[in-house]
Design a protein around this motif. Structure first.
Motif, PDB file in Angstrom:
ATOM      1  N   ALA A 248       0.808  -1.223   0.000  1.00 27.03           N
ATOM      2  CA  ALA A 248       0.000   0.000   0.000  1.00 27.03           C
ATOM      3  C   ALA A 248       0.842   1.274   0.000  1.00 27.03           C
ATOM      4  O   ALA A 248       0.271   2.378  -0.025  1.00 27.03           O
ATOM      5  N   PHE A 250       2.662   4.564  -0.809  1.00 31.00           N
ATOM      6  CA  PHE A 250       2.382   5.522  -1.882  1.00 31.00           C
ATOM      7  C   PHE A 250       3.211   6.797  -1.772  1.00 31.00           C
ATOM      8  O   PHE A 250       3.821   7.226  -2.751  1.00 31.00           O
ATOM      9  N   SER A 269      -0.032   1.247  -6.261  1.00 35.13           N
ATOM     10  CA  SER A 269      -0.546   2.389  -5.492  1.00 35.13           C
ATOM     11  C   SER A 269      -0.528   3.659  -6.337  1.00 35.13           C
ATOM     12  O   SER A 269      -1.472   4.460  -6.289  1.00 35.13           O
ATOM     13  N   GLY A 289      -7.576  -1.260  -6.364  1.00 30.33           N
ATOM     14  CA  GLY A 289      -7.403  -1.389  -4.927  1.00 30.33           C
ATOM     15  C   GLY A 289      -7.806  -2.761  -4.418  1.00 30.33           C
ATOM     16  O   GLY A 289      -7.169  -3.316  -3.507  1.00 30.33           O
TER      17      GLY A 289
END
Length: 315
Positions: A248, A250, A269, A289
């Motif tokens: 995840a 970013f 991401s 996602g």
């Protein structure tokens, strides 16, 4: 006969206070606890469960920014599995997560072993220095590494120039942007592994090391036979958490490369961000996602299975 047995069981339960409580009985007895839990439950539902449910339903629509969206069935999922950029980003993300996670694991272990060998005063100062990257903002870390590796005025480029060597274009050509991404992310988060490893090593009784030394084990053998078995479960915990967070991640990758040059560092991401806020296609962004969630869950299942086999790990 059956009635006598039933009666006797009821008498026994009544005699020893084993009567079954209904939900209303527990509610009346613990009403204060439920009152305090309700606000947290409402907030957690509104801020966590509802957005997830709303996002899942959104993947079956063509929702865009400012548009309500219509039901399109599995169209977004078909787009995901047939889109070359998504497949490329998915493979790139796996490489990024594997490289970053295991480097963080290795550097964290080395840092924890180093701290364990230092005296208290030196341990405090060097520990603060080692852990400092983890407590910096990821976005700031990305900017720092971008200036650090810049091809025109970066410190690394200047260092190569001093020794008369032409530096590679760390943020522009070949695999160097992707490698730079892994190095920067490892630098920022390896201290998390070091903290857990340091706590695990500190909890090992010194008597075990003394007994191993008396039996003739050298330093490497003591590490193998005493330290490593105590680090297996912490290692699985670190792997599971760091894998999920690296999938995840970013802020720092986006600040460092933004997915470029071109698509050389387009991890999932960053692709999700671009699909959502550049193309304004929130339905497809949430579908990407969901792929990230699936990737995290797959890794979690593997790690949980490894924890279930804890006894075999110590053999």
């Amino acid at each position: 006969m059956a009635q006598e047995q039933a009666r006797s069981r009821e008498e026994i339960r009544e005699r020893y206070g084993l009567d079954e409580e209904t939900f209303m009985d527990r509610l009346r007895e613990n009403w204060a606890g439920y009152v305090f839990i309700i606000p947290t439950f409402i907030a957690f539902t509104g801020l966590f469960y509802y957005p997830i449910l709303r996002g899942v339903t959104m993947t079956f629509t063509d929702t865009r920014l400012g548009e309500p969206g219509q039901f399109v069935g599995l169209e977004n999922y078909i787009w995901v599995v047939t889109n070359d950029l998504f497949v490329y980003a998915f493979i790139l993300t796996i490489g990024f997560v594997v490289g970053t996670t295991f480097l963080q694991l290795g550097l964290g272990l080395l840092a924890a072993l180093l701290l364990n060998e230092l005296r208290d005063v030196a341990k405090d100062w060097i520990g603060a220095l080692i852990m400092s990257p983890y407590f910096s903002a990821p976005l700031a870390g990305g900017v720092v590494w971008m200036w650090f590796l810049d091809n025109d005025f970066g410190f690394v480029v200047k260092a190569f120039g001093i020794v008369g060597v032409d530096p590679p274009s760390f943020l522009a050509t070949g695999m160097w942007p992707f490698i730079s991404l892994i190095v920067a992310q490892t630098w920022h988060d390896y201290a998390y592994s070091a903290i857990i490893y340091a706590a695990a090593i500190a909890s090992i009784p010194k008597e075990q090391y003394e007994a191993a030394a008396q039996s003739g084990a050298n330093r490497l053998q003591r590490f193998r036979d005493v330290t490593v078995p105590r680090l297996l479960i912490p290692t699985i915990v670190i792997l599971s958490l760091r894998t999920a967070w690296n999938i995840a991640e970013f802020s720092q990758p986006f600040a460092l490369t933004g997915g470029g040059p071109g698509t050389r560092t387009m991890i999932l991401s960053i692709l999700t961000y671009r699909v959502a806020f550049v193309n304004n296609n929130f339905a497809r962004a949430y579908t990407i996602g969901m792929a990230m969630v699936l990737l995290s869950m797959t890794a979690a299942v593997i790690y949980v299975k490894a924890i279930d086999e804890e006894e075999n790990l110590y053999v």
